[in-house]
Enzyme design. Sequence first.
Site, short mmCIF file in Angstrom:
data_model
loop_
_atom_site.label_atom_id
_atom_site.label_comp_id
_atom_site.label_asym_id
_atom_site.label_seq_id
_atom_site.Cartn_x
_atom_site.Cartn_y
_atom_site.Cartn_z
N GLU A 1 -10.77 3.40 -1.59
CA GLU A 1 -10.59 3.25 -0.17
C GLU A 1 -11.30 4.69 -0.05
O GLU A 1 -12.24 4.73 0.45
CB GLU A 1 -9.33 3.11 0.40
CG GLU A 1 -9.55 3.83 1.49
CD GLU A 1 -7.78 3.56 2.40
OE1 GLU A 1 -7.71 3.88 3.65
OE2 GLU A 1 -7.32 2.95 2.12
N ASP B 1 1.37 -1.35 0.42
CA ASP B 1 -0.02 0.08 -0.43
C ASP B 1 0.83 1.48 0.11
O ASP B 1 1.90 1.56 1.54
CB ASP B 1 -0.70 0.02 1.43
CG ASP B 1 -1.99 1.31 0.97
OD1 ASP B 1 -1.98 1.42 0.12
OD2 ASP B 1 -2.94 1.03 2.20
N GLU C 1 -10.05 -7.86 4.96
CA GLU C 1 -9.34 -6.95 5.56
C GLU C 1 -9.07 -6.88 6.93
O GLU C 1 -10.30 -7.22 6.94
CB GLU C 1 -9.00 -4.94 5.33
CG GLU C 1 -7.64 -4.83 5.70
CD GLU C 1 -7.71 -3.37 5.27
OE1 GLU C 1 -6.22 -3.15 5.25
OE2 GLU C 1 -8.26 -2.83 4.41
N HIS D 1 -11.81 -2.07 2.76
CA HIS D 1 -11.29 -1.38 2.86
C HIS D 1 -11.41 -1.58 4.58
O HIS D 1 -12.37 -1.14 4.88
CB HIS D 1 -10.32 -0.04 3.12
CG HIS D 1 -10.20 0.88 4.63
ND1 HIS D 1 -10.59 1.24 4.71
CD2 HIS D 1 -8.51 0.63 4.25
CE1 HIS D 1 -9.41 2.02 5.59
NE2 HIS D 1 -9.15 1.45 5.72
N GLU E 1 -1.80 -0.72 -4.10
CA GLU E 1 -3.15 -0.38 -3.48
C GLU E 1 -2.28 0.84 -3.14
O GLU E 1 -1.48 1.75 -3.06
CB GLU E 1 -3.58 -0.25 -1.46
CG GLU E 1 -4.56 -0.51 -1.51
CD GLU E 1 -4.69 -0.58 -0.06
OE1 GLU E 1 -5.16 -0.30 0.84
OE2 GLU E 1 -4.37 -2.14 -0.20
#
Length: 390
Positions: free
Chosen positions: A266, A214, A336, A316, A240
């Site tokens: 997200e 990420d 997640e 997310h 990400e």
Amino acid sequence: MRITEVRTRVVQWEGETTPLPSHFCTNPMDLVMFREASMGTFTFHGWVLVEIFTDAGLVGLGNAALSPLVTKSCIDTYLKPLLLGADPWNIEYLWQQMYRRTMAFGRKGVAMTAISAVDIALWDLLGKSARQPVYRLLGGRTKKRIPVYASRLYSMPLDELRVEAQRYKDEGYTAMKLRFGWGPVDGAEGMQRNVELVRTVREVVGDGVDVMADAYMGWTLDYAKRMLPLLEPFHLRWLEEPVIPDDTRGYKELKAYGRIPIAGGEHEFTVFGFRDLLEANALDYIQFDTNRVGGISQARKISALAEAYQIPVVPHAGQMHNYHVVMASLNSPMAEFFPKVDVEVGNELFWYIFDGEPVPADGYIDLDESTPGLGLTVNEESLKRFKIIE
């Protein structure tokens, strides 16, 4: 059944927090703060709780993070008057009322976060009214258990990173996500440090565990294009949020390279925002957060739309509102999971606020079929560690 009261509370953490090093996680502020602990601008040590009371004695619980004070104000000022006296079973009508009432100044960001928190509380209320878990109202169980990936692995000394990655592997996770610590202001040397993070985790877990990474909106398109070939040998499941969420063209260009699957969403909102991303062929994975995107009412619509494009949805964050959406969608292969740690960024605060959050066993969580609604309650005793604003 009618809504009789809407109560909002902001809870702000007053306990100790873990100091964040300057390279804890790259983020959009790096480019304008020149690395002076810029991740500190993204900590959110507060939460907004929404409770919707009815004349049937039932109470629905919703929540949101990131901007709790202004979110509370939006709910109290603009949304609460629409809800009082309403039948909560008219949930789509109520959502449209809230959306259209705030349209002139909302549509995304804080106003949509406020709607999300209220909508989650309404779905929790409906589940309790029907004496069913929310995922049953959304279509029922599509998987026996939900596979979850361990999501932390912030930038840290490599020996500490090895220990944490090994722990997740030993606990049975078959997927985990790390965060990059360096971005454009750190130049070529920072790029190599990012590579070292990925290489370290891959060496620890081997090729039989999925690894994701990420950038949390902290890279530019140019920087991301330079990083892709360096990361390709490590077979990431996805990269990400490599660029800011408004750069749809940038996402599309990175996805078109075909080197590493690209994930995002997200920080996108409503079915309209995701329609544009899907039509642009900009993402390989969609990652809305139910308590930002417009609540469960929008999450289920986006999930259905994404299924038509065969783009998987992996929301997310953990939390029950996301797990119920995942359980009810065949197009959501996993979820997640934020491990419980000492308070640092704020992602982990829900562990200190709510009772009922599931804990993985061998990398999976399950949702109880006998618990109506979302299955959460507020831990009022734990809230004594917070400052409460009503």
